[in-house]
Enzyme design. Sequence first.
Site, PDB file in Angstrom:
ATOM      1  CG  ASP A   1      29.179  43.034  44.664  1.00 52.95           C
ATOM      2  OD1 ASP A   1      30.302  42.539  44.858  1.00 52.95           O
ATOM      3  OD2 ASP A   1      28.132  42.435  44.937  1.00 52.95           O
TER       4      ASP A   1
ATOM      5  CG  HIS B   1      28.853  42.435  33.484  1.00 52.09           C
ATOM      6  ND1 HIS B   1      29.530  41.656  32.566  1.00 52.09           N
ATOM      7  CD2 HIS B   1      29.394  42.117  34.694  1.00 52.09           C
ATOM      8  CE1 HIS B   1      30.400  40.885  33.195  1.00 52.09           C
ATOM      9  NE2 HIS B   1      30.344  41.152  34.484  1.00 52.09           N
TER      10      HIS B   1
ATOM     11  CB  THR C   1      39.197  46.732  42.997  1.00 55.17           C
ATOM     12  OG1 THR C   1      39.627  45.430  42.583  1.00 55.17           O
ATOM     13  CG2 THR C   1      39.955  47.766  42.174  1.00 55.17           C
TER      14      THR C   1
HETATM   15  P1  IMP Z   1      33.198  40.606  42.820  1.00 56.10           P
HETATM   16  O1  IMP Z   1      34.639  40.621  42.406  1.00 56.10           O
HETATM   17  O2  IMP Z   1      32.963  40.647  44.278  1.00 56.10           O
HETATM   18  O3  IMP Z   1      32.405  41.628  42.076  1.00 56.10           O
HETATM   19  O4  IMP Z   1      32.642  39.142  42.420  1.00 56.10           O
HETATM   20  C1  IMP Z   1      32.324  38.906  41.134  1.00 56.10           C
HETATM   21  C2  IMP Z   1      32.152  37.413  40.854  1.00 56.10           C
HETATM   22  O5  IMP Z   1      31.122  37.318  39.866  1.00 56.10           O
HETATM   23  C3  IMP Z   1      33.403  36.829  40.216  1.00 56.10           C
HETATM   24  O6  IMP Z   1      34.214  36.154  41.146  1.00 56.10           O
HETATM   25  C4  IMP Z   1      32.820  35.867  39.178  1.00 56.10           C
HETATM   26  O7  IMP Z   1      32.490  34.646  39.780  1.00 56.10           O
HETATM   27  C5  IMP Z   1      31.532  36.554  38.763  1.00 56.10           C
HETATM   28  N1  IMP Z   1      31.779  37.477  37.613  1.00 56.10           N
HETATM   29  C6  IMP Z   1      31.631  38.842  37.597  1.00 56.10           C
HETATM   30  N2  IMP Z   1      31.943  39.355  36.391  1.00 56.10           N
HETATM   31  C7  IMP Z   1      32.295  38.307  35.626  1.00 56.10           C
HETATM   32  C8  IMP Z   1      32.734  38.199  34.261  1.00 56.10           C
HETATM   33  O8  IMP Z   1      32.904  39.176  33.508  1.00 56.10           O
HETATM   34  N3  IMP Z   1      33.002  36.952  33.844  1.00 56.10           N
HETATM   35  C9  IMP Z   1      32.864  35.848  34.619  1.00 56.10           C
HETATM   36  N4  IMP Z   1      32.483  35.886  35.878  1.00 56.10           N
HETATM   37  C10 IMP Z   1      32.189  37.106  36.404  1.00 56.10           C
END
Ligand code: IMP
Length: 191
Positions: free
Chosen positions: A67, A175, A5
């Site tokens: 993810d 989550h 990340t």
């Molecule tokens: P990642 O960073 O590629 O895993 O994308 C995750 C996306 O899912 C984020 O940009 C949010 O739009 C949504 N998301 C994941 N976890 C959360 C959370 O805890 N709160 C709100 N949105 C979330």
Amino acid sequence: MIFATHNPHKVFEVSLIMNLPKLNLQSLKDIGFTEEIIEDGTSFRENALRKVEALQSKGYASVIGEDSGLEVEYLKGEPGIYSARYSGEPVDHDRNISKLLSAMAGTDQRNARFTSCICLLFEDNIHYFEGYCNGKIDYQRTGSGGFGYDPVFIPEGYTESFAVLSDEQKSKISHRYKSFAALGNYLKDKI
Ligand code: IMP
């Protein structure tokens, strides 16, 4: 161990959840990795694996990829793996929420869940850990905390959105808490 990340805050947050004093967890920023990782998988698992593979191909042997996203029952699982870019590029959380609320206008079927999927590369093996948080999509935004879809997501057993709850309250039921607690439990006797 590398956490794939770019966000050092995420490293801090999940380190607290895993609570493994011997684990030295580093972000992509810490190791100077600036390449964009192409997330072209068709599931959370595949995209978490893509993040791990990007580091594995550079010779790293202990890697965490995660993810996450929001799945809405009425929208047959959308936005799912497209949660971050639901309303297009560049990522705009507020525009994503507007699109979601429009797509759900007129329905009372509000069930949704957040998923966090972790892919771990450790001792030459791949393992997956998942965490979910069930809830409902509210009819309007409330609160100013959190990020992403937090202002419209009301977790099961609560009446307020994630954006109204404190970071501490959210972190105990999220989550991401569940997936990283499972990962921490797996690693605790191994490092
Ligand atoms: P990642 O960073 O590629 O895993 O994308 C995750 C996306 O899912 C984020 O940009 C949010 O739009 C949504 N998301 C994941 N976890 C959360 C959370 O805890 N709160 C709100 N949105 C979330």
